[in-house]
Scaffold this active site. Structure first.
Site, PDB file in Angstrom:
ATOM      1  N   CYS A   1       0.806  -1.224   0.000  1.00  0.00           N
ATOM      2  CA  CYS A   1       0.000   0.000   0.000  1.00  0.00           C
ATOM      3  C   CYS A   1       0.839   1.274   0.000  1.00  0.00           C
ATOM      4  CB  CYS A   1      -0.948   0.004   1.191  1.00  0.00           C
ATOM      5  SG  CYS A   1      -2.128  -1.368   1.186  1.00  0.00           S
TER       6      CYS A   1
ATOM      7  N   ASN B   1      -9.869  -0.766  -0.871  1.00  0.00           N
ATOM      8  CA  ASN B   1      -8.420  -0.626  -0.742  1.00  0.00           C
ATOM      9  C   ASN B   1      -7.766  -1.212  -1.989  1.00  0.00           C
ATOM     10  OD1 ASN B   1      -5.700  -0.821  -0.162  1.00  0.00           O
ATOM     11  ND2 ASN B   1      -5.980  -1.644   1.895  1.00  0.00           N
TER      12      ASN B   1
ATOM     13  N   HIS C   1      -3.585   7.089   1.815  1.00  0.00           N
ATOM     14  CA  HIS C   1      -3.921   5.778   1.277  1.00  0.00           C
ATOM     15  C   HIS C   1      -5.275   5.338   1.809  1.00  0.00           C
ATOM     16  CE1 HIS C   1      -4.032   1.615   0.314  1.00  0.00           C
ATOM     17  NE2 HIS C   1      -3.929   1.253   1.566  1.00  0.00           N
TER      18      HIS C   1
END
Length: 341
Positions: free
Chosen positions: A112, A289, A259
């Protein structure tokens, strides 16, 4: 004149298959209320019918090149934790399919945090003269690595790709990437990991070991509570460090682009930084995500709908497996961006 990597193009792509929380509740012991109240997610996009990370990267890369006016590109970098194959890297195929020829092309893996790490890497290529212009893509088909029967992880992740084109320019001009703050903590690597498939498992089992490895080991394992704590602490610290290096105060930030892992994490980081929630950008409700694709997809949304205007000061921060984290800042340039919707 101080040199910097300058943002000149932006694009994104989402696979057409949309999976809602209601869709998930048909096969999982969950509900829209349970998922959305804990994560902020209401739907996500998933690859189907052989669509892969490479395909998503090509689409996003093409849109970013169009946004930039189709400049000559000296290097292609793809950040992904879900490559089409363990070997080779996907970036050379992406460069070829985009008609970019035999330019330098490679992948990087930082989960990520991949987009921030990739921006720093692309900036380094420009600073060293390895390339005057870089196409950098964050692309993920990570839902293929998530156990569809795991109610803790299956609702969280989505697939997609976001891309930027960076060029050599002046550190004082709009779009110039500011100072970076990067960090990692490998002592906590097992908080978010896929146990099987790599050299460690293959060596222990004398090969791939499909018959001896537990099915769940081929999929992501996540320890949510300690990850939440680490994410808030590391993103807050990293964002603060990047702001300090840039000489910015919290009051200078127009948009916090973090993020998109969990809306609770974003709110906690904004609160720790002292940023009002209305300056916190969110699109996790629509895409979930998407790992390395998360931040560029969000930037694309904000730019395409006019929320992100030229001159806006943007703070970017990410946290992911590794553990890894990173942040940077930039003043938003004037870009032509295609909507994802």
């Amino acid at each position: 004149m101080a040199m910097a990597a300058v943002l000149m193009g932006l694009g994104g792509y989402l696979p057409p298959n949309v999976v809602s929380n209601e869709d998930l509740s048909a096969t999982l012991d969950t509900s829209d209320e349970w998922i959305s109240s804990r994560t902020g997610i209401r739907q996500r996009h998933r690859v189907t019918d052989g669509l892969s990370t490479r395909d998503l990267a090509i689409e996003a890369g093409a849109r970013a090149l169009k946004s930039a006016g189709h400049p000559a590109v000296g290097a292609v970098v793809v950040a992904t934790t879900s490559p089409d194959r363990l070997c080779p890297a996907v970036a050379p195929e992406v460069a070829d399919r985009l008609g970019l020829g035999t330019v330098a092309a490679f992948d990087l893996t930082s989960a990520c945090s991949g987009f921030v790490y990739g921006l720093a890497t692309a900036a380094g290529l420009i600073a060293t003269g390895a390339a005057d212009t870089v196409l950098f893509i964050g692309a993920e088909a990570f839902t293929t690595l998530v156990n569809p029967a795991d109610r803790a992880t299956a609702p969280i992740f989505g697939d997609g790709a976001g891309a930027v084109v960076l060029r050599r320019g002046d550190a004082a001009e709009p779009g110039a990437l500011g100072p970076f703050d990067l960090g990692s903590d490998g002592a906590r690597a097992d908080l978010l990991a896929i146990p099987a498939g790599g050299s460690r498992q293959r060596s222990a089992d004398g090969g791939p070991g499909q018959d001896t490895v537990a099915t769940e080991d081929w999929y992501l394992r996540m320890l949510g509570r300690p990850l939440y704590t680490q994410a808030v602490e590391r993103m807050t610290g990293s964002a603060t460090a990047a702001l300090g290096k840039a000489g910015w105060g919290v009051g200078d930030v127009d948009w916090f682009v973090g993020h998109q892992a969990n809306v609770r994490i974003l709110r906690a980081v904004a609160e720790e930084l002292g940023l009002p929630e209305e300056r916190m950008a969110v699109n996790i409700d629509r895409v979930g995500n998407t790992l390395a694709a998360s931040i560029p997809l969000l930037l694309n949304d904000l730019a395409a709908d006019g929320t992100l205007r030229p001159g806006a000061r943007v703070l970017v921060s990410a946290f992911g497996a590794g553990l890894s984290w990173g942040s940077t800042v930039l003043e938003w340039p004037d870009l032509s961006v295609e909507s994802l919707r």
